[in-house]
Design an enzyme around this catalytic site. Structure first.
Site, PDB file in Angstrom:
ATOM      1  N   THR A 314      30.187 -43.071  24.236  1.00  0.00           N
ATOM      2  CA  THR A 314      30.540 -41.806  24.347  1.00  0.00           C
ATOM      3  C   THR A 314      29.454 -40.583  24.351  1.00  0.00           C
ATOM      4  O   THR A 314      29.488 -39.737  25.406  1.00  0.00           O
ATOM      5  CB  THR A 314      31.404 -41.093  23.204  1.00  0.00           C
ATOM      6  OG1 THR A 314      32.590 -42.175  23.119  1.00  0.00           O
ATOM      7  CG2 THR A 314      32.015 -39.771  23.417  1.00  0.00           C
ATOM      8  N   TRP A 317      27.588 -41.203  27.912  1.00  0.00           N
ATOM      9  CA  TRP A 317      28.539 -40.557  29.102  1.00  0.00           C
ATOM     10  C   TRP A 317      28.451 -39.184  29.429  1.00  0.00           C
ATOM     11  O   TRP A 317      28.213 -38.603  30.318  1.00  0.00           O
ATOM     12  CB  TRP A 317      30.152 -40.792  28.698  1.00  0.00           C
ATOM     13  CG  TRP A 317      30.906 -40.158  29.976  1.00  0.00           C
ATOM     14  CD1 TRP A 317      31.336 -41.038  30.889  1.00  0.00           C
ATOM     15  CD2 TRP A 317      31.538 -38.912  29.750  1.00  0.00           C
ATOM     16  NE1 TRP A 317      31.982 -40.148  31.702  1.00  0.00           N
ATOM     17  CE2 TRP A 317      32.100 -39.001  31.177  1.00  0.00           C
ATOM     18  CE3 TRP A 317      31.457 -37.814  29.320  1.00  0.00           C
ATOM     19  CZ2 TRP A 317      32.894 -37.942  31.638  1.00  0.00           C
ATOM     20  CZ3 TRP A 317      32.122 -36.505  29.500  1.00  0.00           C
ATOM     21  CH2 TRP A 317      32.715 -36.687  30.855  1.00  0.00           C
ATOM     22  N   HIS A 318      27.942 -38.395  28.520  1.00  0.00           N
ATOM     23  CA  HIS A 318      27.682 -36.998  28.454  1.00  0.00           C
ATOM     24  C   HIS A 318      26.469 -36.567  29.096  1.00  0.00           C
ATOM     25  O   HIS A 318      26.269 -35.708  29.256  1.00  0.00           O
ATOM     26  CB  HIS A 318      27.698 -36.269  27.013  1.00  0.00           C
ATOM     27  CG  HIS A 318      29.091 -36.041  26.778  1.00  0.00           C
ATOM     28  ND1 HIS A 318      29.784 -36.907  25.973  1.00  0.00           N
ATOM     29  CD2 HIS A 318      29.972 -34.967  26.897  1.00  0.00           C
ATOM     30  CE1 HIS A 318      31.023 -36.658  25.864  1.00  0.00           C
ATOM     31  NE2 HIS A 318      31.126 -35.465  26.285  1.00  0.00           N
ATOM     32  N   GLY A 319      25.328 -37.819  29.177  1.00  0.00           N
ATOM     33  CA  GLY A 319      24.142 -37.424  29.877  1.00  0.00           C
ATOM     34  C   GLY A 319      23.088 -38.415  29.466  1.00  0.00           C
ATOM     35  O   GLY A 319      23.166 -39.010  28.418  1.00  0.00           O
ATOM     36  N   PHE A 469      27.735 -33.510  33.620  1.00  0.00           N
ATOM     37  CA  PHE A 469      28.084 -34.763  33.100  1.00  0.00           C
ATOM     38  C   PHE A 469      28.496 -35.538  33.882  1.00  0.00           C
ATOM     39  O   PHE A 469      28.853 -35.330  35.070  1.00  0.00           O
ATOM     40  CB  PHE A 469      28.912 -34.417  31.856  1.00  0.00           C
ATOM     41  CG  PHE A 469      28.041 -33.573  31.040  1.00  0.00           C
ATOM     42  CD1 PHE A 469      27.028 -33.645  30.294  1.00  0.00           C
ATOM     43  CD2 PHE A 469      28.998 -32.347  30.491  1.00  0.00           C
ATOM     44  CE1 PHE A 469      26.588 -32.793  29.419  1.00  0.00           C
ATOM     45  CE2 PHE A 469      28.485 -31.418  29.812  1.00  0.00           C
ATOM     46  CZ  PHE A 469      27.031 -31.582  29.147  1.00  0.00           C
TER      47      PHE A 469
END
Lengths: 469, 436
Positions: A314, A317-319, A469
């Site tokens: 998680t 995934w954001h960066g 993102f």
């Protein structure tokens, strides 16, 4: 293109809607597809081919999987190839630089960074197409026969670049047949306008405060906390406003997208926060990673492993940066602690303390989230602590706090479910009062719309945070 | 049909519920507004230049595949649409007004100060080293004339007491203190006086440094500072002169320049440094030529709430002037044609001219000449010099090519060289590179 921009609101949207409503039945999909491609090409004229390729892979994969129904090995192979291609593209375009950087730091070699620009929305549409392939494999949805309908789903501009992560199963029927009517337009446009105002009048204004405080030298401890709170509010309004606008646009077109934000800042625990924040992402990880790994129906050690994997991913995934991983693991750790150690005790606290507990952790977490440069992160966090050379309160707190007070207060209050409460109360009021209040509400909305347009003209530059993102 | 997820904590209202009349009316009104804006954008004539913002507006980007690929095409369209948006000026005013009503005391680097003053926040200049080098070079190259340097602080320093409470610029200045011996570098934000002190520290010896700060502070009457700080031995004379600007505005409320009264105080500081006897302000004819001056800071906000300034001009009836702009001549340092325009400050010396020669035949030739190397602050200051010199040469080094020092050395009648800059726009001043 950005929803809160003049070209979108005054030109793209009216022209699109007029044509969309003018064309009958299935032809609406053609209008939607053409405008979606234009919408994407406006910002990414090159990477549009990447999106077309990615969607073609999953479309063909769906067909092949159905063809090999009953031949488990071949069907599985198709799924694996599709997943490998999609996740491979995501890995390459999003994480190549990051991976090479890690490689360089671990080895004596000094490989050149590929320097790839991130294609807008790739994280979102990749997750959509991956969920489609898996759902077809599991027999949850039937493979789509019409490529243009499938492409229309993937590229659909309301949700293309910043979510919500709409699953194919939730729109498949509506792609073929949906109710497009006037009340849908009114409701959808109203929802869109609420999102537009939240973005322009709250997220952008509060974001201006964070822009200052992020690098301001010599700020006192409380001001540093104010800074992180302002970033939290900015991110929340930025991102949830985008979902509001996407959902509203969907309603105008006859689609029903899932809700994405359920007043997350009003959470009473971190567990509760993740039921309310970016719901379409957390349920995605739950359904496609956590549960396949065994979820919580396993021993404690395995459960902790599962949580680690989910929250590592998680975060990632954001960066493509360690701070996002750190942020994911920070939340994963707190969820584990709530599950096994203090969750039950927190529930027994007075409600106010539960809210404070959750809010402080969330704000601190977004402090990790916001600095993708770990040096800046390390420079900012000591400012949060009151110490000899770092007073609790300085004059700048009154300056910034005073200047942004109405925005911060409005942001904090509206982060709680005030609007639905008011609606509920209105239903109980007598018709005279109800009429008066709703007329006042309408006038306020008109005034705020003009203010929002004014802000749009004044600050022509206002990107969405979640585009990264 | 699949089940629709409904959650009563969201704004999503169930389908069978009726849309209320007010909601419907609101939505259609806003939709109509959008269409009206879009339509009037298409039919209105586009301007190239915004008078109110004093800048060139974006033009329609030229199409090319490279521009499309890089995204500069779509960015160009975006700025074009924004720049030519119908009622742009009014909308900018609404945005500023809304923020003002929300209690913001600083909007885009402008402090909403007391008495309706709009004051630009101060940003420490980055090119100080280069500025010092350029000015030193001029001082060294000038052979026979006496060189002085006058740096003028802006309203953010002189009117710091008008700044909103706790404003960063105010706090920084209170910490710095005007007479303090505080070592530099440990301040939260740079202050103008710090920059002036630093530059003067390096220039002193090459040129005489004129203390305009102290004179302006004394005239503004802040913190018990008096004329003796500013004028030393000449304080008694100057105090009398200064009384005529007592209580007058030294800076425009809506513009970044000093007023003619502010310029007069600068002139007094110049006289004190040169040992000249100043001409009292009362000997000039005074005329208010406009009350509708909305200056550069006003343009940043465009909020009618802030009203406008008046411009007062001082002229000496005995002047016998020839003002030579190179391509035009006049008998006055004021070009009143600019009163019809938005940027009325340009009436001083007719805006931007590369080289101006003013001769005053009321002053005998033996009085010599002065050369000015300067920015726009000097434009309203020059008239006060006219009674002391037969000729005033004025260089705008943004446009004047060839180097003022060469010209000065070729003209032996020039006995004085004055370098005059304000602190607010040093980094933006592209003319400093042309000084040599």
């Amino acid at each position: 293109m950005v929803f809160s921009s003049i070209p979108f609101l005054f030109f793209f949207l009216p022209v699109f809607l007029i044509l969309y409503y003018a064309f009958p039945g299935r032809a609406k999909n053609v209008v939607l597809l053409v405008f979606s491609l234009l919408f994407y090409a406006w910002g990414e004229p090159v990477y549009i081919f990447l999106m077309l390729f990615s969607s073609l892979v999953d479309y063909l994969d769906g067909l092949l999987q159905e063809r090999f129904e009953g031949q488990k090995g071949k069907k599985r192979l198709c799924l694996i190839i599709a997943l490998a291609i999609n996740l491979g593209l995501l890995a390459f375009f999003k994480y190549a630089d990051f991976a090479v950087g890690i490689f360089n730091s671990l080895t004596p070699w000094d490989a050149k960074l590929p320097g790839i620009a991130l294609p807008i929305g790739i994280s979102f549409y990749t997750f959509q197409t991956v969920s489609y392939s898996i759902d077809v494999y599991k027999g949850k949805v039937r493979a789509e026969k019409n490529y243009f309908d499938y492409l229309c789903y993937v590229s659909m501009f309301p949700q293309l670049i910043a979510g919500p992560i709409v699953r194919f199963s939730s729109v498949q029927a509506e792609l073929k047949e949906r109710k497009v009517n006037e009340s849908g337009f009114v409701r959808g446009f109203h929802r869109f306008l609420l999102g537009l105002m939240r973005k322009l009048l709250l997220a952008d204004q509060i974001g201006a405060l964070w822009d200052i405080l992020r690098t301001a030298p010599g700020i006192s401890a409380l001001t540093a906390w104010l800074g992180l709170l302002s970033f939290t509010l900015q991110l929340y309004y930025d991102f949830s406003a985008y979902s509001d606008m996407a959902i509203g646009l969907g309603m105008m077109l006859g689609f029903h997208f899932p809700e994405n934000f359920l007043y997350p800042l009003s959470a009473t625990s971190i567990t509760d926060f993740w039921r309310k924040w970016h719901v379409s992402l957390s349920t995605w990880f739950r359904d496609y990673v956590y549960i396949p790994l065994g979820g919580n129906r396993v021993g404690v050690a395995k459960h902790l492993r599962n949580m680690f994997v989910v929250w590592f991913l998680t975060g990632l995934w954001h960066g493509a940066s360690w701070n996002f991983v750190l942020w994911g693991l920070f939340h994963g750790t707190l969820l584990a602690l709530e599950k096994y150690i203090w969750g039950r005790h927190v529930e027994r606290l007075p409600k106010l303390f539960q809210h404070l507990y959750a809010l402080i952790i969330v704000v601190l977490g977004f402090g990790i989230f916001t600095f993708d440069n770990l040096g800046e992160l390390a420079a900012y966090f000591p400012k949060l602590v009151c110490a000899a050379h770092n007073p609790l309160i300085g004059k700048e707190l009154f300056w910034y706090g005073g200047n942004y007070l109405p925005f911060l207060l409005a942001g904090l209050i509206l982060a709680f479910p005030v609007y639905p409460k008011v609606q509920e109360l209105l239903k109980k009021a007598n018709s005279y009062r109800r009429g008066l209040i709703s007329v006042c509400g309408a006038l306020v909305m008109l005034a705020l719309f003009i203010a929002a347009v004014a802000c749009m003209v004044q600050d022509s530059y206002s990107p969405f945070l979640y585009f990264r993102f | 049909m699949e089940k629709k997820t409904k959650d009563n904590t969201t704004e999503n209202i169930t389908e069978n519920e009726k849309v209320s009349v007010t909601k419907r009316v609101t939505v259609y009104l806003i939709a109509a507004m959008i269409l009206v804006f879009a339509f009037s954008f298409l039919v209105t004539e586009k301007k190239d230049f915004s008078e109110s913002e004093n800048r060139k507006l974006a033009s329609w980007p030229e199409f090319s595949f490279a521009a499309l690929r890089s995204g500069s095409l779509t960015e160009g369209v975006k700025s074009y649409v924004s720049d030519h948006f119908p009622k742009r000026d009014e909308l900018l005013g609404i945005a500023s007004g809304a923020k003002r009503l929300a209690g913001q005391k600083e909007l885009g680097g402008v402090y909403l100060a007391e008495d309706g003053y709009l004051i630009n926040a101060y940003e420490a200049p980055k090119n100080v080293e280069k500025d010092i080098a350029q000015w030193s070079k001029l001082a060294e190259k000038v052979e026979h004339a006496h060189v002085s340097l006058m740096l003028v602080p802006t309203a953010v320093s002189i009117y710091k007491d008008k700044l909103p409470a706790n404003a960063p610029d105010r706090v920084a200045q209170e910490m710095y203190g005007l007479k303090s011996e505080r070592p530099m570098g440990e301040l939260p934000a740079a202050v103008q006086q710090q920059t002036i002190d630093r530059i003067y520290g390096e220039i002193q010896g090459k040129a005489d440094c004129i203390n305009a700060s102290a004179a302006l502070h004394a005239a503004a009457g802040g913190e018990g500072r008096d004329a003796s700080d500013a004028y030393g031995d000449m304080a008694p004379v100057m105090e009398g002169m200064m009384s005529s600007v007592n209580g007058e505005a030294l800076f425009y409320r809506t513009d970044h320049h000093w007023t003619t009264d502010g310029a007069y105080v600068g002139y007094l500081a110049f006289c004190a440094s040169e040992g000249l006897a100043p001409v009292p302000l009362s000997e000039y004819a005074c005329e208010t030529v406009t009350k509708d001056f909305q200056g550069t800071i006003y343009s940043k906000l465009n909020d009618p709430y802030f009203g406008s300034d008046e411009i007062v001009l001082y002229s000496d009836p005995s002047w016998q002037l020839t003002v030579d702009y190179g391509d035009a001549q006049s008998d006055s340092p004021y070009d009143l044609n600019y009163l019809e325009k938005r940027d009325k400050y340009s009436l001083f010396l007719s805006n931007q001219r590369s080289f101006i020669t003013i001769t005053n035949d009321a002053v005998e030739e033996e009085a010599g000449a002065i050369a000015l190397v300067k920015d726009s602050y000097a434009n309203s200051f020059v008239p006060f010099l006219l009674n002391h010199y037969h000729t005033v040469y004025i260089f705008d080094t943004r446009y004047y090519k060839g180097g003022p020092s060469k010209f000065i050395n070729e003209h032996p009648e020039i006995s004085e060289v004055l370098i005059l800059y304000n602190l607010g726009t040093l980094d933006q001043d592209t003319g400093i590179g042309g000084i040599y």
